[in-house]
Design a protein around this motif. Structure first.
Motif, PDB file in Angstrom:
ATOM      1  N   UNK A 194      10.865  -0.739  10.386  1.00  0.00           N
ATOM      2  CA  UNK A 194      10.832  -0.121  11.823  1.00  0.00           C
ATOM      3  C   UNK A 194      11.478   1.300  11.701  1.00  0.00           C
ATOM      4  N   UNK A 195      11.776   1.870  10.644  1.00  0.00           N
ATOM      5  CA  UNK A 195      12.197   3.274  10.681  1.00  0.00           C
ATOM      6  C   UNK A 195      11.198   4.199  10.345  1.00  0.00           C
ATOM      7  N   UNK A 196      10.862   5.075  11.199  1.00  0.00           N
ATOM      8  CA  UNK A 196      10.004   6.113  10.829  1.00  0.00           C
ATOM      9  C   UNK A 196      10.310   7.456  11.421  1.00  0.00           C
ATOM     10  N   UNK A 254      -6.583   2.231   5.409  1.00  0.00           N
ATOM     11  CA  UNK A 254      -7.403   1.048   5.247  1.00  0.00           C
ATOM     12  C   UNK A 254      -6.464  -0.327   4.793  1.00  0.00           C
ATOM     13  N   UNK A 255      -5.561  -0.088   4.337  1.00  0.00           N
ATOM     14  CA  UNK A 255      -4.886  -1.338   3.730  1.00  0.00           C
ATOM     15  C   UNK A 255      -3.847  -1.579   4.793  1.00  0.00           C
ATOM     16  N   UNK A 256      -3.593  -0.848   5.781  1.00  0.00           N
ATOM     17  CA  UNK A 256      -2.738  -1.036   6.883  1.00  0.00           C
ATOM     18  C   UNK A 256      -1.500  -1.083   6.529  1.00  0.00           C
ATOM     19  N   UNK A 257      -1.036  -0.111   5.518  1.00  0.00           N
ATOM     20  CA  UNK A 257       0.325  -0.438   4.963  1.00  0.00           C
ATOM     21  C   UNK A 257       0.647   0.845   4.286  1.00  0.00           C
ATOM     22  N   UNK A 258       1.679   1.690   4.570  1.00  0.00           N
ATOM     23  CA  UNK A 258       1.956   2.851   3.836  1.00  0.00           C
ATOM     24  C   UNK A 258       3.559   3.501   3.771  1.00  0.00           C
ATOM     25  N   UNK A 259       4.010   3.956   2.867  1.00  0.00           N
ATOM     26  CA  UNK A 259       5.270   4.427   3.081  1.00  0.00           C
ATOM     27  C   UNK A 259       5.019   5.936   2.371  1.00  0.00           C
ATOM     28  N   UNK A 260       5.359   6.749   3.247  1.00  0.00           N
ATOM     29  CA  UNK A 260       5.766   8.255   2.741  1.00  0.00           C
ATOM     30  C   UNK A 260       7.188   8.686   2.942  1.00  0.00           C
ATOM     31  N   UNK A 270       4.629  10.929  11.316  1.00  0.00           N
ATOM     32  CA  UNK A 270       5.328   9.155  11.663  1.00  0.00           C
ATOM     33  C   UNK A 270       4.529   8.859  13.024  1.00  0.00           C
ATOM     34  N   UNK A 271       4.367   9.840  14.015  1.00  0.00           N
ATOM     35  CA  UNK A 271       3.599   9.305  15.129  1.00  0.00           C
ATOM     36  C   UNK A 271       2.172   8.714  14.847  1.00  0.00           C
ATOM     37  N   UNK A 272       1.462   9.753  13.913  1.00  0.00           N
ATOM     38  CA  UNK A 272       0.179   9.212  13.917  1.00  0.00           C
ATOM     39  C   UNK A 272       0.120   7.964  13.111  1.00  0.00           C
ATOM     40  N   UNK A 273       1.104   7.834  11.950  1.00  0.00           N
ATOM     41  CA  UNK A 273       1.088   6.719  11.161  1.00  0.00           C
ATOM     42  C   UNK A 273       1.270   5.321  11.579  1.00  0.00           C
ATOM     43  N   UNK A 274       2.054   5.348  12.965  1.00  0.00           N
ATOM     44  CA  UNK A 274       2.709   4.130  13.402  1.00  0.00           C
ATOM     45  C   UNK A 274       1.532   3.079  13.581  1.00  0.00           C
ATOM     46  N   UNK A 275       0.566   3.608  14.345  1.00  0.00           N
ATOM     47  CA  UNK A 275      -0.651   2.692  14.547  1.00  0.00           C
ATOM     48  C   UNK A 275      -1.342   2.084  13.331  1.00  0.00           C
ATOM     49  N   UNK A 276      -1.068   2.500  11.963  1.00  0.00           N
ATOM     50  CA  UNK A 276      -1.567   2.051  11.022  1.00  0.00           C
ATOM     51  C   UNK A 276      -0.699   1.343   9.960  1.00  0.00           C
ATOM     52  N   UNK A 277       0.567   1.396  10.708  1.00  0.00           N
ATOM     53  CA  UNK A 277       1.500   0.583   9.833  1.00  0.00           C
ATOM     54  C   UNK A 277       1.898   1.564   8.557  1.00  0.00           C
ATOM     55  N   UNK A 278       1.939   2.935   8.850  1.00  0.00           N
ATOM     56  CA  UNK A 278       2.382   3.767   7.792  1.00  0.00           C
ATOM     57  C   UNK A 278       3.463   4.254   8.446  1.00  0.00           C
TER      58      UNK A 278
END
Ligand SMILES: NC(=O)c1ccc[n+]([C@@H]2O[C@H](COP(=O)([O-])OP(=O)(O)OC[C@H]3O[C@@H](n4cnc5c(N)ncnc54)[C@H](O)[C@@H]3O)[C@@H](O)[C@H]2O)c1
Length: 274
Positions: free
Chosen positions: A257-259, A155-161, A194-202
């Motif tokens: 840019x690292x995922x 939702x916030x279009x930003x995440x780091x796991x 990582x693949x699923x999150x890229x489009x959401x900026x995660x």
């Protein structure tokens, strides 16, 4: 202070690497939520019983610093909470994440650090209950937390796991079939998300620690510690802060840019040496 305005949630943060991560994220400006099965004020002695010898030992010897760490973070001028949360309990995970979102405003950084480290046995002696426990805590627990945080980050279009793996997951470990299986699984989870999150900026990354001098590492026999340390290029164990600075880096904008990576913080333990 590159993480000002971000809220980090750490699992298994009552000691060891989780505590170091919490302090380093706060020093970089983040507000921090420390979660663990054990809190200093925790009344439930059954929880340590359920999780085996390491949890029982650290609870009885009071090596539990979740609330103390939260207080240290508040002294640094950041917001902090220490909350009891068992990563295997989906209902509790959902409640804690909802509470953090409502009290702190967001969950921007998730560090999946909680794990069990006290099951060492060759295959014929592997304890079936501990095998199941290790999968539940180390692997399914991380999955539960990723799934719970995903809608907020999306939702916030930003995440780091940031997921804590281990050289046992990339190299195997003698007598560590359950533990190394969970850590290898963590790498699969990391790369898929990582693949699923890229489009959401995660971004979703794994840190691969080698041998790090935490309270849990000190519980191994001196002979075993020596053998493990001898395999590192530096001929010494790492410090919890070595892992914490990698966590801060992966959470920062410098790593945007690292995922999907496996970041070794292992002092060369994974290199061929002779
Ligand atoms: N220390 C090392 O040398 C090393 C090496 C490789 C990987 N790691 C990984 O780093 C992480 C931290 O290691 P550590 O040395 O600080 O270990 P540790 O045992 O001190 O920390 C693990 C924490 O997880 C918590 N925990 C256990 N079960 C839980 C559950 N069901 N729900 C929530 N919390 C739970 C424990 O109470 C503890 O605070 C782990 O994922 C471990 O596998 C550590």
């Amino acid at each position: 202070m590159q993480l000002v305005g971000k809220v980090a949630l750490i699992t298994g943060g009552s000691r060891g690497l989780g505590r170091a991560d919490a302090l380093a994220l706060a020093a970089a400006g983040a507000d921090v939520v420390i979660t663990d099965i054990l809190l200093e004020s925790g009344q439930d002695s059954g929880v340590a019983q359920k999780y085996g010898p390491l949890a029982q030992f650290f609870q009885s010897s009071r090596v539990v610093y979740a609330e103390q760490t939260a207080e240290e973070i508040r002294q640094m001028g950041r917001r902090a909470l220490a909350l009891q949360m068992d990563v295997t309990d989906r209902q509790q995970v959902a409640e804690v994440f909802a509470r953090v979102k409502s009290e702190m405003g967001s969950i921007d950084i998730l560090v999946n650090n909680a794990a069990t480290l006290d099951h060492v046995a060759q295959i014929e002696q592997q304890n079936d209950d501990f095998w199941e426990r290790d999968l539940r805590v180390n692997l399914t627990g991380a999955y539960n937390c990723c799934k719970a945080v995903w809608p907020y980050m999306k939702e916030q279009k930003w995440g780091r796991i940031i997921n804590m793996a281990s050289v046992a997951g990339t190299m195997g470990g003698f007598g560590q079939s359950s533990y190394s299986t969970t850590k290898a699984g963590i790498l699969g989870l990391t790369k898929s998300l990582a693949l699923e999150g890229a489009r959401h900026n995660i971004t979703v990354n794994a840190i691969v620690p080698g041998v790090i001098a935490t309270e849990a590492f000190q519980m191994t026999s001196p002979q075993m510690r020596e053998r493990m340390i001898a395999r590192t290029a530096f001929k010494r164990a790492g410090e919890p802060e070595d892992i914490a600075s990698a966590v801060v880096f992966l959470a920062s904008d410098g790593a945007k840019y690292i995922t999907g990576i496996e970041l070794y913080v292992a002092g060369g333990l994974n290199l061929f040496t002779f």
